[in-house]
Motif scaffolding. Structure first.
Motif, mmCIF file in Angstrom:
data_model
loop_
_atom_site.group_PDB
_atom_site.id
_atom_site.type_symbol
_atom_site.label_atom_id
_atom_site.label_comp_id
_atom_site.label_asym_id
_atom_site.label_seq_id
_atom_site.Cartn_x
_atom_site.Cartn_y
_atom_site.Cartn_z
ATOM 1 N N PHE A 1 0.921 -1.078 -0.105
ATOM 2 C CA PHE A 1 0.015 0.071 0.258
ATOM 3 C C PHE A 1 0.806 1.082 -0.122
ATOM 4 C CE2 PHE A 1 -1.752 3.597 2.218
ATOM 5 C CZ PHE A 1 -2.688 3.681 1.573
ATOM 6 N N SER A 2 0.522 2.195 -0.901
ATOM 7 C CA SER A 2 1.331 3.508 -0.877
ATOM 8 C C SER A 2 0.052 4.675 -0.512
ATOM 9 C CB SER A 2 1.819 3.529 -2.265
ATOM 10 O OG SER A 2 2.195 5.222 -2.439
ATOM 11 N N GLY A 3 0.726 5.329 0.194
ATOM 12 C CA GLY A 3 -0.228 6.659 0.347
ATOM 13 C C GLY A 3 0.560 8.080 0.457
ATOM 14 N N GLU A 4 0.223 8.954 -0.325
ATOM 15 C CA GLU A 4 0.998 10.010 -0.267
ATOM 16 C C GLU A 4 0.334 11.300 -0.473
ATOM 17 O OE1 GLU A 4 4.304 10.249 0.351
ATOM 18 O OE2 GLU A 4 4.775 8.291 0.163
ATOM 19 N N ILE B 1 6.270 12.861 -6.423
ATOM 20 C CA ILE B 1 5.905 11.404 -6.869
ATOM 21 C C ILE B 1 4.522 10.747 -6.488
ATOM 22 C CG2 ILE B 1 8.232 10.705 -7.011
ATOM 23 C CD1 ILE B 1 7.752 9.038 -4.462
ATOM 24 N N ALA B 2 3.662 11.655 -6.015
ATOM 25 C CA ALA B 2 2.498 11.045 -5.196
ATOM 26 C C ALA B 2 1.771 10.794 -6.569
ATOM 27 C CB ALA B 2 1.645 12.214 -4.450
ATOM 28 N N ASP B 3 1.451 11.139 -7.526
ATOM 29 C CA ASP B 3 0.461 10.511 -8.393
ATOM 30 C C ASP B 3 1.450 9.933 -9.402
ATOM 31 O OD1 ASP B 3 2.167 12.613 -9.609
ATOM 32 O OD2 ASP B 3 0.518 13.679 -10.730
ATOM 33 N N ARG B 4 2.590 9.420 -9.384
ATOM 34 C CA ARG B 4 3.467 8.806 -10.242
ATOM 35 C C ARG B 4 3.513 7.125 -9.611
ATOM 36 N NH1 ARG B 4 8.729 11.677 -10.826
ATOM 37 N NH2 ARG B 4 8.944 9.824 -12.486
ATOM 38 N N ILE B 5 3.113 7.135 -8.350
ATOM 39 C CA ILE B 5 3.572 5.790 -7.820
ATOM 40 C C ILE B 5 2.697 4.389 -8.328
ATOM 41 C CG2 ILE B 5 3.211 4.610 -5.668
ATOM 42 C CD1 ILE B 5 3.991 7.216 -4.239
ATOM 43 N N PRO B 6 1.414 4.665 -8.792
ATOM 44 C CA PRO B 6 0.728 3.636 -9.482
ATOM 45 C C PRO B 6 1.465 3.332 -10.812
ATOM 46 C CG PRO B 6 -0.821 5.363 -8.733
ATOM 47 C CD PRO B 6 0.357 5.825 -8.585
#
Length: 327
Positions: free
Chosen positions: A187-190, A231-236
């Motif tokens: 899980f990633s949350g930024e 990078i928050a929106d690039r992680i996917p």
């Protein structure tokens, strides 16, 4: 209790760690070695790590506040098939790893929900509670380096608000993939390093909240000097490009700034987030000084930012989440 990674020691009693490594408990006299003071604030003493924020009492209070904000925003302690992943399996200990655990609130909350699961929290400084629950263990570790555990040791790896500690997220994902068992959960949350207006708003940020917009532009330029790019929106896309995980499930949440929201819970969240952003701006001042800004420039920047977020209704922070399972 907090533990520190050492070499050539016996492995964990549940055989999760590499045979050549273990952890030793920090003594009281060890703690000062992990900090240094600058501009009246305490910072981590690990010079190679780019993390720019203080780690002292005021910053720990902000982290605790942010934990409550995110819990109430997503309406629980986790997203994704966590209950399934952590369900009991005969003769195998389930394990969770929390990256950049900070004060350790998330592992402690999860431990109460999953009392049979072993939960580890790692951070570069020992600021988590020294009295964790029996199945919670806090360790000092730089997440840009290899972890001590064997491949496939973890069932769930949780990475929330770690973007200020990581300069190479794809490399971190390779290590995450190594640690997770097949079917394990990442899980990633930024929170994005910007602000926006709530859905349905026709306002223009540059016109309605120019100082808040400028604040994040300046902060991001300073962070990029430390190779900390947004990078928050690039992680996917990082997850997909690794070819180690299922297609990620993506959810985005708006966090209100201030008390403008009509929902009572989100109104309370907005008040907390407004306070957290003020504290964030204060914690960034030493980094901005390092970027050769004058005190007058810093004060003007921060004052304008606070003026906007206090008085412009409809502003939100954007919380980007993604989860995927190990192939």
């Amino acid at each position: 209790m907090t533990f520190e990674y050492t070499e050539n020691m016996p492995h964990d009693d549940d055989d999760a760690s590499d045979a050549s490594s273990d952890v030793t408990e920090l003594e009281e006299y060890d703690f000062p070695d992990h900090f240094f003071e600058r501009d009246g604030r305490l910072f981590h003493s690990h010079g190679s790590l780019p993390y720019p924020l203080p780690v002292d009492g005021p910053e720990q209070a902000r982290l605790n506040n942010l934990h409550r904000i995110l819990r109430d925003t997503v309406e629980f302690h986790y997203l994704g098939p966590v209950t399934e992943v952590l369900s009991d399996v005969r003769n195998r200990q389930k394990r969770v790893l929390d990256l950049c655990t900070g004060t350790g609130r998330w592992p402690m909350d999860m431990a109460r929900l999953f009392p049979r699961v072993k939960i580890y929290g790692v951070d570069i400084v020992p600021i988590a509670t020294r009295r964790p629950l029996p199945h919670v263990q806090f360790e000092i570790h730089d997440i840009t380096e290899r972890f001590r555990w064997n491949s496939g040791a973890m069932d769930f790896i949780h990475a929330r608000n770690i973007d200020l500690a990581v300069t190479d997220y794809p490399e971190l994902l390779r290590e995450v993939a190594r640690l997770l068992r097949p079917g394990g959960l990442f899980f990633s949350g930024e929170i994005g390093r910007y602000i926006d207006f709530a859905h349905g708003s026709s306002f223009d940020l540059a016109r309605q909240a120019p100082h808040a917009r400028s604040f994040f532009q300046v902060v991001n330029r300073s962070l990029e000097l430390r190779h900390l790019v947004p990078i928050a929106d690039r992680i996917p896309s990082f997850i997909q490009q690794s070819h180690q995980f299922t297609v990620p499930t993506i959810q985005t949440f708006h966090i209100p700034i201030g008390d403008w929201h009509l929902n009572p819970v989100m109104k309370r969240v907005g008040k907390m987030y407004l306070a957290a952003l003020k504290d964030f701006a204060e914690s960034l001042k030493p980094m901005l000084r390092e970027a050769d800004m004058t005190q007058h420039e810093i004060d003007t920047l921060v004052t304008g930012f606070i003026e906007d977020i206090e008085h412009v209704p409809g502003l939100v922070g954007v919380y980007h989440t993604a989860w995927a399972r190990k192939l």
